[in-house]
Design a protein around this motif. Structure first.
Motif, PDB file in Angstrom:
ATOM      1  N   UNK A 161       7.345  18.975  -0.133  1.00  0.00           N
ATOM      2  CA  UNK A 161       6.935  19.279   1.238  1.00  0.00           C
ATOM      3  C   UNK A 161       7.111  20.754   1.605  1.00  0.00           C
ATOM      4  N   UNK A 162       7.683  21.534   0.718  1.00  0.00           N
ATOM      5  CA  UNK A 162       7.981  22.944   1.024  1.00  0.00           C
ATOM      6  C   UNK A 162       6.733  23.745   1.390  1.00  0.00           C
ATOM      7  N   UNK A 163       5.587  23.413   0.813  1.00  0.00           N
ATOM      8  CA  UNK A 163       4.358  24.164   1.059  1.00  0.00           C
ATOM      9  C   UNK A 163       3.400  23.431   1.994  1.00  0.00           C
ATOM     10  N   UNK A 164       3.839  22.294   2.549  1.00  0.00           N
ATOM     11  CA  UNK A 164       2.971  21.488   3.392  1.00  0.00           C
ATOM     12  C   UNK A 164       3.155  21.816   4.870  1.00  0.00           C
ATOM     13  N   UNK A 165       2.077  21.644   5.624  1.00  0.00           N
ATOM     14  CA  UNK A 165       2.127  21.765   7.082  1.00  0.00           C
ATOM     15  C   UNK A 165       1.018  20.896   7.666  1.00  0.00           C
ATOM     16  N   UNK A 166       1.040  20.725   8.962  1.00  0.00           N
ATOM     17  CA  UNK A 166       0.019  19.949   9.684  1.00  0.00           C
ATOM     18  C   UNK A 166      -0.221  18.584   9.043  1.00  0.00           C
ATOM     19  N   UNK A 167       0.862  17.907   8.686  1.00  0.00           N
ATOM     20  CA  UNK A 167       0.773  16.609   8.021  1.00  0.00           C
ATOM     21  C   UNK A 167       0.448  15.526   9.045  1.00  0.00           C
ATOM     22  N   UNK A 168      -0.549  14.701   8.732  1.00  0.00           N
ATOM     23  CA  UNK A 168      -0.900  13.539   9.547  1.00  0.00           C
ATOM     24  C   UNK A 168      -0.964  12.333   8.615  1.00  0.00           C
ATOM     25  N   UNK A 169      -0.047  11.379   8.807  1.00  0.00           N
ATOM     26  CA  UNK A 169       0.115  10.209   7.937  1.00  0.00           C
ATOM     27  C   UNK A 169      -0.273   8.957   8.703  1.00  0.00           C
ATOM     28  N   UNK A 170      -1.132   8.132   8.116  1.00  0.00           N
ATOM     29  CA  UNK A 170      -1.463   6.848   8.733  1.00  0.00           C
ATOM     30  C   UNK A 170      -1.472   5.762   7.670  1.00  0.00           C
ATOM     31  N   UNK A 171      -1.278   4.553   8.117  1.00  0.00           N
ATOM     32  CA  UNK A 171      -1.214   3.431   7.184  1.00  0.00           C
ATOM     33  C   UNK A 171      -2.210   2.356   7.575  1.00  0.00           C
ATOM     34  N   UNK A 172      -2.550   1.550   6.575  1.00  0.00           N
ATOM     35  CA  UNK A 172      -3.394   0.390   6.801  1.00  0.00           C
ATOM     36  C   UNK A 172      -2.541  -0.835   7.071  1.00  0.00           C
ATOM     37  N   UNK A 173      -3.135  -1.982   6.909  1.00  0.00           N
ATOM     38  CA  UNK A 173      -2.461  -3.262   7.149  1.00  0.00           C
ATOM     39  C   UNK A 173      -1.388  -3.487   6.100  1.00  0.00           C
ATOM     40  N   UNK A 174      -0.222  -3.885   6.539  1.00  0.00           N
ATOM     41  CA  UNK A 174       0.911  -4.167   5.659  1.00  0.00           C
ATOM     42  C   UNK A 174       0.767  -5.583   5.115  1.00  0.00           C
ATOM     43  N   UNK A 175       0.996  -5.741   3.818  1.00  0.00           N
ATOM     44  CA  UNK A 175       1.013  -7.053   3.173  1.00  0.00           C
ATOM     45  C   UNK A 175       2.433  -7.276   2.668  1.00  0.00           C
ATOM     46  N   UNK A 176       3.046  -8.407   3.055  1.00  0.00           N
ATOM     47  CA  UNK A 176       4.418  -8.686   2.650  1.00  0.00           C
ATOM     48  C   UNK A 176       4.499  -9.983   1.854  1.00  0.00           C
ATOM     49  N   UNK A 177       5.492 -10.028   0.976  1.00  0.00           N
ATOM     50  CA  UNK A 177       5.825 -11.230   0.210  1.00  0.00           C
ATOM     51  C   UNK A 177       7.325 -11.166  -0.067  1.00  0.00           C
TER      52      UNK A 177
END
Length: 131
Positions: free
Chosen positions: A58-74
């Motif tokens: 992450x040292x060289x990263x900026x303007x990070x936008x993280x999103x996720x889809x539907x979670x599947x659990x078992x």
């Protein structure tokens, strides 16, 4: 693990990544966790390994936008797609990937495996992504 518990973990992971906080990221894992970023390489081990990995990537990263889809659990396992746009050394990039997570009884991740793909530029997910 319930879908809600996994989603909370993912929300905390999102915050850690978007703020580039290696301490917060490491705190989401057990002391003996494995974090396998690449299938053919040795995993990062324990909170110290996760912290070192996160500090480096992450040292060289900026303007990070993280999103996720539907979670599947078992049981204690979960799988989820994720989509990230960011700047790396100032250049726009998109990462699309998937986590396979194994949780302990306390809601921390014991084992993480991820698969991801890189593309230059800012790309939005395709229609229906994450469903």
């Amino acid at each position: 693990m319930t879908t809600e518990q996994v989603q909370q973990w993912l929300d905390d992971y999102r915050t850690a990544w978007e703020t580039r906080d290696a301490d917060a990221a490491a705190a989401l894992f057990t002391d003996d966790a494995t974090y396998r970023e690449q299938p053919y390489e040795e995993p990062y081990r324990g909170r110290e390994g996760v912290h070192a990995y996160w500090t480096r990537v992450t040292a060289t990263q900026s303007d990070v936008s993280f999103r996720t889809g539907r979670v599947v659990t078992a049981g204690s396992n979960a799988a989820v797609e994720w989509w990230v746009t960011l700047r790396n050394d100032g250049a726009e990039a998109t990462l699309a990937g998937e986590f396979f997570l194994e949780f302990n009884e306390g809601g921390l991740v014991r084992h993480l495996r991820e698969y991801w793909h890189f593309a230059p530029g800012h790309i939005e997910p395709p229609t229906g992504w994450g469903q």
